[in-house]
Design an enzyme around this catalytic site. Sequence first.
Site: not given
Lengths: 339, 339, 339
Positions: A235-237
């Site tokens: 997922g993001h980050n």
Amino acid sequence: MFRLDELVERLGGELLGDPATAVRRVATLEQAGEGDLAFLANPKYQSRLAACGASAVILAPAARDLTVLPRIVTADPYIYFARVAQLFNPPEAFVPGVHPAASVASPIPASVTVAAGASIDVDVELGERVVIGPGCRIGRGARIGAGSRLNANVTIYHDCVVGRDCIVHAGAVIGADGFGFARERDGSWVKIPQVGRVVIGDDVEIGANTTIDRGALDDTVIGDGVKLDNQIQIGHNVKIGERTAIAGCVGIAGSTTIGARCMIGGQAGIIGHLEIVDDVVVSAGTLVTKSIRRRGVYTANLPVQGHAEWVKNFAHLRHLDALVDRIRALEERKERKAR
Amino acid sequence: MFRLDELVERLGGELLGDPATAVRRVATLEQAGEGDLAFLANPKYQSRLAACGASAVILAPAARDLTVLPRIVTADPYIYFARVAQLFNPPEAFVPGVHPAASVASPIPASVTVAAGASIDVDVELGERVVIGPGCRIGRGARIGAGSRLNANVTIYHDCVVGRDCIVHAGAVIGADGFGFARERDGSWVKIPQVGRVVIGDDVEIGANTTIDRGALDDTVIGDGVKLDNQIQIGHNVKIGERTAIAGCVGIAGSTTIGARCMIGGQAGIIGHLEIVDDVVVSAGTLVTKSIRRRGVYTANLPVQGHAEWVKNFAHLRHLDALVDRIRALEERKERKAR
Amino acid sequence: MFRLDELVERLGGELLGDPATAVRRVATLEQAGEGDLAFLANPKYQSRLAACGASAVILAPAARDLTVLPRIVTADPYIYFARVAQLFNPPEAFVPGVHPAASVASPIPASVTVAAGASIDVDVELGERVVIGPGCRIGRGARIGAGSRLNANVTIYHDCVVGRDCIVHAGAVIGADGFGFARERDGSWVKIPQVGRVVIGDDVEIGANTTIDRGALDDTVIGDGVKLDNQIQIGHNVKIGERTAIAGCVGIAGSTTIGARCMIGGQAGIIGHLEIVDDVVVSAGTLVTKSIRRRGVYTANLPVQGHAEWVKNFAHLRHLDALVDRIRALEERKERKAR
């Protein structure tokens, strides 16, 4: 085809037996025949040495006298096997150049290979000897370091960065939007533009159909030497530390940080916004719902049973709290009597 | 459009009612109308027969008198339905030939269809009537048997083999490198070249975005008649026996052998180096961590609860061992008293 | 670059401090600097306000006096942040037209963009301003509504429908055959033609490598405003209600119906033929095996433990039924004594 003395000269190790013994491939103890170099990495297979038909064997010092075959003695036979296998099977040599059925909108080095159907957008930077497989899409402003190889149908979204000497397998998607939405009172979703990038270090391998989302505001970061198997979702980050290895089908939710040299088993999941320190091992199928602050092995999965047994046993899980109450009640009666 | 007597002539079964009844598609009991042929496969739906608007019905001998509609009586109505549906919906007919926007580097039969954007490398062998969908990539030395059809954006890596009459759905990746690395003391990974192939039998269906890794030294083998749903991950050197069916999102780790006619439920996982015999059923969501030596149904999943209940019950799982100790203590006191 | 008074004019909210303050991007409280507009959405981060280097802040009425920075006060700072982020980061502007390396077999509006390597089959209908990314495959008879954007290597099978203003990320596959087979007595499988479609509403986002299967007889239906993350598998004939959001790696088996405004956590699974009402939340990693008739949060996952603890505790799960018998025996002795 290598002679054993050539191998030892290149890769080290102690040679016992005829140095001129020639081998032309690596094989398992069970399947090795004439011309094969077998290896004994796990002592539990040493009984297979007796019947082994290999021309030579790689083994550890403790096993040096277990065979009369020509052999190479080395501290870590599995690493040695890997290095010999690399010698026997060098990476495919690609002819540099851009296939006429590719679309390239950025200047690229002459040493780069771009296969049929690939498309490279503007402002892309490719290092020397990069290989872009058929059907790959390299978005605007992306950068790929020297020696990296993308197999077929890989998508790199705009502005993402892939380091040097990486391997990306077919169908992987690097830099799609993270799953970021703000929820209105009526339940509708407002998209939060995902303006971070994916930044991937050097010597990273990414499996087929694995997806790594771009960051929302900051970047998603994959450290040097990380190895990702197939069908992983990141997922993001998320940040993943150096040399961490993750097996197939793992999902890692947004903003989680994973340390260096971790090993995450297949189908494990890690929810969002957690921190996992260095040198953590997560067992297959385990869902991690809390941060892990100490190195070690962590597990949460269920024993498989025959279905009928499972029905009998697992029905009680719904009533575990009541069960504990019953035990407490029994204990309290005891207490009262003891007094 | 078929008349019932035409269907019975082709597919067998006993015809009751007007043989000239014409039907032009199959439908469920609930949704069928004029011109539709419905089917009753599961006795629990037989109450729906009364209100069924179909022109005719397929049913089992036990249900033959439950309707006055024209009907076909057959031992297995669901199989019969499948065969009628195939008659009504024959596979798409593709026009043979190579699209001008495809790149083909091997000689191929005139009966083959290659769609736009596909690329076929050197030394590839395609059987008669093979269909290569748009954007597919067929690697050097791969072989695909007669009648097999690949949908869009499928990747077949070099030297892999697909049998006859297979269907491969979009985005599937066959033959990417297995996840094989030897670990150095400092935690860095040495890649083990994956030199085996993927060998797929005849009449196999492979779902969208499913990945099957090539073997490390030997091959990964998928038997005849195997059916794989979407998003399945199959690791290197896995062997899957004939006619085994695997539902979506399943992960099977390296070197595991699965027998024939098994059925593996969705999101199940099977760790590496296991053996599972023929005719095993694994329930959805079950992680198999030990070999299964006897046919039967195997399960390991949790009952879903409302979150508050779950919190109450599942907190105890961390302390199950202590709980068992408390029960034992209670029992021992009893023992002492009884003496 | 926007002045705060411009933002408030467009998006509402109460402005405190210098209305001419200029901001040029959004950032987190922690990372914001000169020129950044930060936001405080979660009260637990309010201690970060003090050290925040942003030029201005978005916050809720309760926090209005917690800073002297120029600020916008609004009921829902996270929604406001999302809308400002959209202003700062408008969707990429694509140049209309068909790339010379695309293959288009249907008439399409002049406002449509078709990238390199894309192929569009016959009888396809595209709305105004649709963007078809590189390597996408749009099957015969498919329809895509105005303003929808497909990233690279997306496959839309024949006859499927995508609504207006949708975003589909790379590698997604819409409309592959559902996993439908009838089983013969000998275990072989007869394919049931999958003749339904996938019908996707407006304002839907679909993540990278997500797969949605076409219906067997009827359609698979995804409602308006649904948000799907990456690597999700949706089986044939599933229906998903409006505005439901589903996180990565979720699998939903065939013929299940999910209500509106549900939220399904990552790696959750839902078996086939279930009904889940509106406003249900399913926790990450939870396998739903029964219909859910009441709104609420539902969970079934395991607490992670250190491996040694887990071994101790989880061994007992195989014997839970025997354990309950032991408790019952203890209780019965008590009963007998009490009498």
